[in-house]
Each structure stands twice: as C-alpha cells, then as structure tokens.
Design a protein around this motif. Structure first.
Motif, mmCIF file in Angstrom:
data_model
loop_
_atom_site.group_PDB
_atom_site.id
_atom_site.type_symbol
_atom_site.label_atom_id
_atom_site.label_comp_id
_atom_site.label_asym_id
_atom_site.label_seq_id
_atom_site.Cartn_x
_atom_site.Cartn_y
_atom_site.Cartn_z
ATOM 1 N N ASP A 264 0.827 -1.217 0.000
ATOM 2 C CA ASP A 264 0.000 0.000 0.000
ATOM 3 C C ASP A 264 0.857 1.261 0.000
ATOM 4 N N GLY A 265 2.208 1.084 0.018
ATOM 5 C CA GLY A 265 3.095 2.232 -0.062
ATOM 6 C C GLY A 265 3.545 2.762 1.281
ATOM 7 N N LYS A 266 3.149 2.123 2.353
ATOM 8 C CA LYS A 266 3.533 2.602 3.684
ATOM 9 C C LYS A 266 4.924 2.079 4.041
ATOM 10 N N PRO A 267 5.846 2.965 4.474
ATOM 11 C CA PRO A 267 7.183 2.488 4.865
ATOM 12 C C PRO A 267 7.135 1.841 6.250
ATOM 13 N N VAL A 268 7.780 0.668 6.376
ATOM 14 C CA VAL A 268 7.801 -0.073 7.628
ATOM 15 C C VAL A 268 9.254 -0.295 8.024
#
Length: 158
Positions: free
Chosen positions: A27-31
């Motif tokens: 979803d494009g979220k940096p983790v």
C-alpha cells in the motif's frame, strides 16, 4: 547531539542509524524493522501482541507499568452503627464502652443465678419425680421381625 532513531514496527525497539531495514508495503507505507528476526516474523504475518518479547505483548499483559504510574486509591465506605431489635443505639454504645471485666462479671453472676435456679427446681421435682412414675403400658411390645402380621403363611404377600 540528538540522534534520529526510528521505531521497529514489530518489536517497537529503537533503531539507530545504520541498523535495520526499511520495507515498503504494497500500500506504499514504509515499515521499519529493527532486526532480521522482526523482518522474518513480519513476512510470516505474526502478530506482535502474541510474541512475548515485544512491547505490544508487554503492554497487553500490563508488564513494567508500575514504575510509570501509581496504584489507584481505593475509597472505603465508612461504617454506620444502627440500632438492633431489642437494643437501642445508646445501649449498644454503652456496652461497647464498658470494660470487658465488667461484662464477664455480669455473665458469671447470671450463670450462677441460673445454676441456683436449676438446683432449686431439681430439689423440688426430685421428690415428685420418684412418686409420680407412670405405670407400665398395658400392651406387650412385639419385636420388629414378628410384627409383620403375615399370619400362618409366612413369606411375602403377592
């Protein structure tokens, strides 16, 4: 000097510069993941709250929060004395204020009085009791095993 640190998405430990991995989700979220262990567990879709060594589990099971917060104070209700049937509140308070020796003395005197009364009753009824015995019953007692009333047949009736 302030060091810019990140938090691990799984364990919530600090990640210092030069350590850990940055994974970008679909979803494009940096983790940010602090170690290969946390990276592997994230790929396996393990829940942090089920892993005992993570901060999420510790928070869920209320571990290590005693230093940060104090216990809640418990408010106790005050006791109220009420009158009992047969004794008013003043009588109860008087008895409570009395010394225990006075109470024991009163109890002993009451017991002594009761014993004297019993002794006098026994002496009065002792003379009557011997003379006033009942005459033996006019019927004869039959033993239980013979009381069946089966007659001459014996055995059970069908």
């Amino acid at each position: 000097m302030v060091i810019n640190t990140e938090l691990c998405a799984l364990s919530e430990y600090r990640i210092y510069p030069g350590n850990g991995k940055l994974m970008i989700r679909r979803d494009g979220k940096p983790v940010w993941l602090g170690s290969s262990k946390s990276h592997s567990l994230t790929l396996q879709r393990k829940k942090a709250a089920k892993l005992v060594w993570t901060q999420a589990w510790r928070r869920l099971h209320k571990k290590g929060i005693m230093e940060t917060s104090t216990k809640k104070r418990i408010r106790r209700t005050g006791k109220v004395q009420r009158a009992v049937v047969g004794a008013s509140l003043e009588d109860i308070k008087k008895k409570a204020a009395q010394k225990s020796e006075l109470r024991t003395q009163a109890r002993d005197s009451a017991l002594k009085e009761l014993k004297d009364r019993k002794a006098t009753n026994k002496s009065k009824t002792g003379a009557k009791g011997k003379a006033g015995k009942k005459a033996p019953a006019s019927y004869q007692k039959v033993p239980k095993h013979m009381a069946g009333g089966a007659g001459k047949r014996g055995g059970t009736q069908r």
